[in-house]
Design an enzyme around this catalytic site. Structure first.
Site, PDB file in Angstrom:
ATOM      1  N   SER A  12      65.570  28.282   8.517  1.00  0.00           N
ATOM      2  CA  SER A  12      66.194  28.902   9.687  1.00  0.00           C
ATOM      3  C   SER A  12      67.217  27.933  10.278  1.00  0.00           C
ATOM      4  O   SER A  12      67.194  26.726  10.002  1.00  0.00           O
ATOM      5  CB  SER A  12      65.142  29.238  10.740  1.00  0.00           C
ATOM      6  OG  SER A  12      64.640  28.049  11.337  1.00  0.00           O
ATOM      7  N   ASP A  81      54.145  23.917  16.166  1.00  0.00           N
ATOM      8  CA  ASP A  81      53.735  24.788  15.064  1.00  0.00           C
ATOM      9  C   ASP A  81      52.713  24.133  14.137  1.00  0.00           C
ATOM     10  O   ASP A  81      52.171  24.788  13.243  1.00  0.00           O
ATOM     11  CB  ASP A  81      54.950  25.179  14.205  1.00  0.00           C
ATOM     12  CG  ASP A  81      55.938  26.053  14.946  1.00  0.00           C
ATOM     13  OD1 ASP A  81      55.519  26.728  15.900  1.00  0.00           O
ATOM     14  OD2 ASP A  81      57.125  26.059  14.565  1.00  0.00           O
ATOM     15  N   SER A 123      53.783  35.145  21.360  1.00  0.00           N
ATOM     16  CA  SER A 123      52.851  34.073  21.699  1.00  0.00           C
ATOM     17  C   SER A 123      51.760  34.575  22.643  1.00  0.00           C
ATOM     18  O   SER A 123      52.053  35.117  23.710  1.00  0.00           O
ATOM     19  CB  SER A 123      53.626  32.926  22.366  1.00  0.00           C
ATOM     20  OG  SER A 123      52.780  32.113  23.149  1.00  0.00           O
ATOM     21  N   LEU A 124      50.501  34.382  22.268  1.00  0.00           N
ATOM     22  CA  LEU A 124      49.395  34.753  23.155  1.00  0.00           C
ATOM     23  C   LEU A 124      49.436  33.934  24.443  1.00  0.00           C
ATOM     24  O   LEU A 124      49.092  34.432  25.514  1.00  0.00           O
ATOM     25  CB  LEU A 124      48.057  34.529  22.448  1.00  0.00           C
ATOM     26  CG  LEU A 124      47.709  35.454  21.287  1.00  0.00           C
ATOM     27  CD1 LEU A 124      46.352  35.082  20.717  1.00  0.00           C
ATOM     28  CD2 LEU A 124      47.724  36.909  21.705  1.00  0.00           C
ATOM     29  N   ARG A 125      49.844  32.674  24.346  1.00  0.00           N
ATOM     30  CA  ARG A 125      49.940  31.808  25.531  1.00  0.00           C
ATOM     31  C   ARG A 125      50.957  32.365  26.526  1.00  0.00           C
ATOM     32  O   ARG A 125      50.679  32.477  27.721  1.00  0.00           O
ATOM     33  CB  ARG A 125      50.345  30.389  25.094  1.00  0.00           C
ATOM     34  CG  ARG A 125      50.637  29.436  26.256  1.00  0.00           C
ATOM     35  CD  ARG A 125      51.235  28.134  25.745  1.00  0.00           C
ATOM     36  NE  ARG A 125      52.499  28.341  25.067  1.00  0.00           N
ATOM     37  CZ  ARG A 125      53.683  28.465  25.679  1.00  0.00           C
ATOM     38  NH1 ARG A 125      53.752  28.413  26.996  1.00  0.00           N
ATOM     39  NH2 ARG A 125      54.788  28.649  24.974  1.00  0.00           N
ATOM     40  N   ARG A 126      52.149  32.708  26.029  1.00  0.00           N
ATOM     41  CA  ARG A 126      53.174  33.255  26.918  1.00  0.00           C
ATOM     42  C   ARG A 126      52.757  34.622  27.462  1.00  0.00           C
ATOM     43  O   ARG A 126      52.962  34.921  28.629  1.00  0.00           O
ATOM     44  CB  ARG A 126      54.507  33.364  26.172  1.00  0.00           C
ATOM     45  CG  ARG A 126      55.134  32.007  25.884  1.00  0.00           C
ATOM     46  CD  ARG A 126      56.313  32.127  24.934  1.00  0.00           C
ATOM     47  NE  ARG A 126      56.957  30.827  24.728  1.00  0.00           N
ATOM     48  CZ  ARG A 126      57.648  30.502  23.653  1.00  0.00           C
ATOM     49  NH1 ARG A 126      57.798  31.388  22.679  1.00  0.00           N
ATOM     50  NH2 ARG A 126      58.194  29.302  23.544  1.00  0.00           N
ATOM     51  N   ARG A 143      58.735  38.719  16.778  1.00  0.00           N
ATOM     52  CA  ARG A 143      58.616  37.734  15.702  1.00  0.00           C
ATOM     53  C   ARG A 143      59.974  37.440  15.097  1.00  0.00           C
ATOM     54  O   ARG A 143      60.942  38.152  15.316  1.00  0.00           O
ATOM     55  CB  ARG A 143      57.684  38.283  14.616  1.00  0.00           C
ATOM     56  CG  ARG A 143      56.226  38.409  15.034  1.00  0.00           C
ATOM     57  CD  ARG A 143      55.522  37.069  15.071  1.00  0.00           C
ATOM     58  NE  ARG A 143      55.887  36.284  13.903  1.00  0.00           N
ATOM     59  CZ  ARG A 143      55.427  36.494  12.665  1.00  0.00           C
ATOM     60  NH1 ARG A 143      54.592  37.485  12.446  1.00  0.00           N
ATOM     61  NH2 ARG A 143      55.801  35.732  11.666  1.00  0.00           N
ATOM     62  N   GLY A 144      60.025  36.383  14.278  1.00  0.00           N
ATOM     63  CA  GLY A 144      61.257  36.003  13.604  1.00  0.00           C
ATOM     64  C   GLY A 144      61.800  34.695  14.138  1.00  0.00           C
ATOM     65  O   GLY A 144      61.282  34.127  15.101  1.00  0.00           O
ATOM     66  N   ASN A 145      62.860  34.189  13.499  1.00  0.00           N
ATOM     67  CA  ASN A 145      63.462  32.957  13.991  1.00  0.00           C
ATOM     68  C   ASN A 145      64.225  33.237  15.288  1.00  0.00           C
ATOM     69  O   ASN A 145      64.324  34.374  15.734  1.00  0.00           O
ATOM     70  CB  ASN A 145      64.346  32.310  12.914  1.00  0.00           C
ATOM     71  CG  ASN A 145      65.501  33.208  12.491  1.00  0.00           C
ATOM     72  OD1 ASN A 145      66.161  33.820  13.326  1.00  0.00           O
ATOM     73  ND2 ASN A 145      65.768  33.272  11.194  1.00  0.00           N
ATOM     74  N   THR A 148      66.990  35.895  15.088  1.00  0.00           N
ATOM     75  CA  THR A 148      66.422  37.233  14.901  1.00  0.00           C
ATOM     76  C   THR A 148      65.849  37.770  16.208  1.00  0.00           C
ATOM     77  O   THR A 148      66.050  38.935  16.563  1.00  0.00           O
ATOM     78  CB  THR A 148      65.315  37.198  13.827  1.00  0.00           C
ATOM     79  OG1 THR A 148      65.871  36.733  12.606  1.00  0.00           O
ATOM     80  CG2 THR A 148      64.710  38.579  13.610  1.00  0.00           C
ATOM     81  N   ARG A 149      65.154  36.919  16.948  1.00  0.00           N
ATOM     82  CA  ARG A 149      64.530  37.358  18.196  1.00  0.00           C
ATOM     83  C   ARG A 149      65.572  37.706  19.254  1.00  0.00           C
ATOM     84  O   ARG A 149      65.421  38.668  19.997  1.00  0.00           O
ATOM     85  CB  ARG A 149      63.553  36.291  18.703  1.00  0.00           C
ATOM     86  CG  ARG A 149      62.241  36.275  17.932  1.00  0.00           C
ATOM     87  CD  ARG A 149      61.286  35.241  18.467  1.00  0.00           C
ATOM     88  NE  ARG A 149      61.627  33.907  18.006  1.00  0.00           N
ATOM     89  CZ  ARG A 149      61.449  32.800  18.718  1.00  0.00           C
ATOM     90  NH1 ARG A 149      60.956  32.869  19.942  1.00  0.00           N
ATOM     91  NH2 ARG A 149      61.761  31.625  18.223  1.00  0.00           N
ATOM     92  N   CYS A 234      46.585  28.718  16.919  1.00  0.00           N
ATOM     93  CA  CYS A 234      47.471  29.828  17.275  1.00  0.00           C
ATOM     94  C   CYS A 234      46.717  30.988  17.917  1.00  0.00           C
ATOM     95  O   CYS A 234      47.316  31.988  18.267  1.00  0.00           O
ATOM     96  CB  CYS A 234      48.190  30.338  16.022  1.00  0.00           C
ATOM     97  SG  CYS A 234      49.422  29.210  15.385  1.00  0.00           S
TER      98      CYS A 234
END
Length: 307
Positions: A12, A81, A123-126, A143-145, A148-149, A234
């Protein structure tokens, strides 16, 4: 004669920027390098939330295999990550000076904040922290880089999407329409870059040691130790941030329920000289305050989603 250091990276734009930063730093020290881009499963499969893969390190696993099979010598990662336990034979070789740790909301206007709205994040955190503050909003998976997002945000009827500021800043994609989420606790090691090498590779480990930033390393190790003891990876909404001011480390962290309604946090400071096992002690405090039960509930909910 010095060997050519083969640098593995995801392909990416952001990952290549990070790998090139390491490449340039090593070449300034007189080393010869070569970039070897590798596509990960996390980049290829964009229609499932990360936690549904059932493994941590979805973005790092391909590079781990490439290193173990001697296709590359070192790998560059966004440290957030990277699983808290590295594969056997692979070690941390350098943690670079940390960039911006904050999350930001890229938006199409902020009128929706006190009304109904749709916010995107993978993200579950966000997700949990956003719902903690804005329980009336809908969260959709993203999802995606980075590129892409950002495009998906433009193409959909969402009001905004949450990004790490550092990623957008590194490749000059931070738009004008954003707000800093100073209240959101970042992911452990957010904004930091990690370079790993083979444990037996003294040449690369010595070369990379010159790039290590000690203050960043202390902070991210506290955050990752907190994460490891909570067994987050994650699959749990866990935020943690350590900062250093003078000789004092400030630490703020929290575990959230998936719907954001429960929050078990800790906020402390200690002298730098006492940082060993500090992350562990803070995690145990959260576990004893109800975090252990909350983690069981989260794991069960995530496993049910995967099933």
């Amino acid at each position: 004669m010095s060997k050519v250091i083969r640098i593995g990276t995801r392909d990416s734009e952001l990952a290549l920027w990070q790998a090139n930063a390491v490449k340039n730093a090593l070449e300034k020290l007189g080393h010869k390098t070569e970039l070897i881009p590798v596509k990960s499963q996390g980049d290829l499969v964009l229609d499932k939330p990360l936690y549904e893969f059932g493994i941590t390190g979805i973005f790092t696993k391909t590079l781990d295999v490439a290193m173990i099979t001697d296709q590359i010598d070192i790998a560059v990662h966004s440290m957030k990550d990277v699983p808290t336990a590295l594969p056997k034979g692979i070690v941390e070789a350098a943690i670079l000076k940390r960039a911006n740790t904050q999350d930001i909301l890229v938006h199409k206007g902020t009128d929706f904040l006190n009304e109904e709205g749709i916010v995107a994040t993978g993200s579950l955190r966000r997700q949990a922290q956003w719902l903690h503050k804005y329980p009336h909003h809908e969260i959709v998976d993203l999802r995606g880089n980075v590129n892409t997002r950002l495009q998906k945000l433009k193409d959909n009827n969402w009001n905004g999407a949450i990004f790490a500021a550092a990623g957008l800043e590194r490749i000059n994609l931070k738009p004008d329409s954003f707000i800093d989420l100073k209240w959101m606790i970042p992911a452990p090691a957010q904004g930091a870059m990690l370079v790993v090498a083979k444990e037996e590779d003294d040449f690369c480990r010595n070369a990379l040691s010159a790039l290590n930033h000690e203050a960043t390393a202390i902070c991210v190790h506290i955050e990752r130790e907190f994460l490891r003891v909570l067994e987050g990876g994650c699959t749990a909404p866990i935020g943690a941030l350590a900062t250093i001011e003078g000789e004092i480390i400030h630490f703020k962290a929290a575990l959230f329920s998936l719907d954001g309604q429960q929050r078990i946090g800790v906020e402390k400071e200690i002298p730098i000289s006492e940082h060993e096992s500090f992350g562990r002690a803070c995690a145990k405090e959260v576990l004893e305050a109800g975090g252990a039960e909350l983690m069981r509930e989260i794991k069960q909910a995530v496993n049910n989603t995967k099933g």
